[in-house]
Design a protein around this motif. Structure first.
Motif, PDB file in Angstrom:
ATOM      1  N   GLN A  44       5.041  54.713  44.966  1.00  0.00           N
ATOM      2  CA  GLN A  44       6.335  55.381  45.039  1.00  0.00           C
ATOM      3  C   GLN A  44       7.315  54.610  44.156  1.00  0.00           C
ATOM      4  OE1 GLN A  44       6.901  58.296  46.471  1.00  0.00           O
ATOM      5  NE2 GLN A  44       4.743  58.345  46.983  1.00  0.00           N
ATOM      6  N   THR A  45       7.082  54.683  42.841  1.00  0.00           N
ATOM      7  CA  THR A  45       7.930  53.970  41.904  1.00  0.00           C
ATOM      8  C   THR A  45       8.078  54.785  40.628  1.00  0.00           C
ATOM      9  OG1 THR A  45       8.306  51.859  40.798  1.00  0.00           O
ATOM     10  CG2 THR A  45       6.055  52.637  40.844  1.00  0.00           C
ATOM     11  N   THR A  71       6.655  57.592  34.646  1.00  0.00           N
ATOM     12  CA  THR A  71       5.740  56.981  35.599  1.00  0.00           C
ATOM     13  C   THR A  71       5.407  55.585  35.094  1.00  0.00           C
ATOM     14  OG1 THR A  71       3.736  57.708  34.458  1.00  0.00           O
ATOM     15  CG2 THR A  71       4.700  59.250  36.080  1.00  0.00           C
ATOM     16  N   PRO A 121      10.997  62.755  43.778  1.00  0.00           N
ATOM     17  CA  PRO A 121      10.177  62.945  44.962  1.00  0.00           C
ATOM     18  C   PRO A 121      10.610  62.002  46.085  1.00  0.00           C
ATOM     19  CG  PRO A 121       8.967  61.652  43.355  1.00  0.00           C
ATOM     20  CD  PRO A 121      10.260  62.062  42.708  1.00  0.00           C
ATOM     21  N   GLY A 123      10.411  59.296  49.084  1.00  0.00           N
ATOM     22  CA  GLY A 123       9.679  58.047  49.278  1.00  0.00           C
ATOM     23  C   GLY A 123      10.085  56.923  48.350  1.00  0.00           C
ATOM     24  N   ILE A 124      10.884  57.199  47.315  1.00  0.00           N
ATOM     25  CA  ILE A 124      11.336  56.127  46.427  1.00  0.00           C
ATOM     26  C   ILE A 124      12.613  55.567  47.040  1.00  0.00           C
ATOM     27  CG2 ILE A 124      12.132  55.512  44.117  1.00  0.00           C
ATOM     28  CD1 ILE A 124      10.350  57.779  43.047  1.00  0.00           C
ATOM     29  N   ARG A 125      12.524  54.377  47.588  1.00  0.00           N
ATOM     30  CA  ARG A 125      13.644  53.788  48.317  1.00  0.00           C
ATOM     31  C   ARG A 125      14.558  52.958  47.422  1.00  0.00           C
ATOM     32  NH1 ARG A 125       9.185  52.912  51.352  1.00  0.00           N
ATOM     33  NH2 ARG A 125       8.932  54.246  53.160  1.00  0.00           N
TER      34      ARG A 125
END
Length: 181
Positions: A44-45, A71, A121, A123-125
């Motif tokens: 998740q990056t 990505t 998306p 989930g990327i905190r």
């Protein structure tokens, strides 16, 4: 015996980039071969570039911020998100539109730190700090998204104070045109 094999292993708890290589040594009779395969590791990056149009964010003026998302394998990434102030309040939203590129317009305040928060998306905190806001400078804005051959490049320049400027249009470090205001 049938040529089928299965490998199972645990990945490290901390992985910085979603790239991996699986290498196997295969023995067949007296012949030894090495086979390797690149494997994606989903994380998740995202790698994010942020570019204020004109180079700087200037307080009190509408600024356009360009965003480029990739990505970890350097492929374009489709994302959406918000520009947030130090209190976590949204001041603008954006969505990438083409090959991981998008833009947002907002008016930064002097002395306030801003960050970019990705909402899609999920989930990327991690949040990404924007460049510092400057109290003085010039905001440059292209008035047309696309300029055809032989057409004029139209720009708008705005500053918090009256000043003379020189605008130079270059291609590959070769000056094509310059004007003073």
């Amino acid at each position: 015996e049938a040529g089928d094999a299965t490998a199972r292993f645990e990945l490290p708890a901390e992985i910085a980039r979603g790239e991996g290589t699986l290498a196997m040594v295969v023995e067949d009779g007296g012949v030894v071969e090495t086979a390797s395969k690149t494997i994606p590791i989903l994380l998740q990056t995202v790698d994010l570039g942020m570019y204020p149009e004109g180079g700087d964010l200037i307080a009190g003026l509408p600024n356009r911020l360009y965003v480029e998302a990739k990505t970890p394998a350097q492929k374009p990434a489709d994302i959406a998100g918000e520009i947030i102030n130090a209190d976590g309040e949204s001041v603008a939203s954006f969505r990438t539109e083409h090959e991981g590129r998008g833009r947002a317009t907002f008016t930064p305040e002097a002395g306030v730190a801003y960050s970019l928060k990705i909402t899609e998306p999920a989930g990327i905190r991690k949040t990404f700090a924007l460049p510092d806001v400057k109290s003085d400078g010039v905001v440059i804005r292209a008035l047309d998204d696309v300029v055809g051959p032989g057409e004029a490049v139209r720009l708008e320049l705005v500053s918090p104070r009256n000043r003379r400027v020189r605008v130079t249009l270059c291609r590959r470090e070769q000056e094509l045109f310059a004007a003073r205001s």
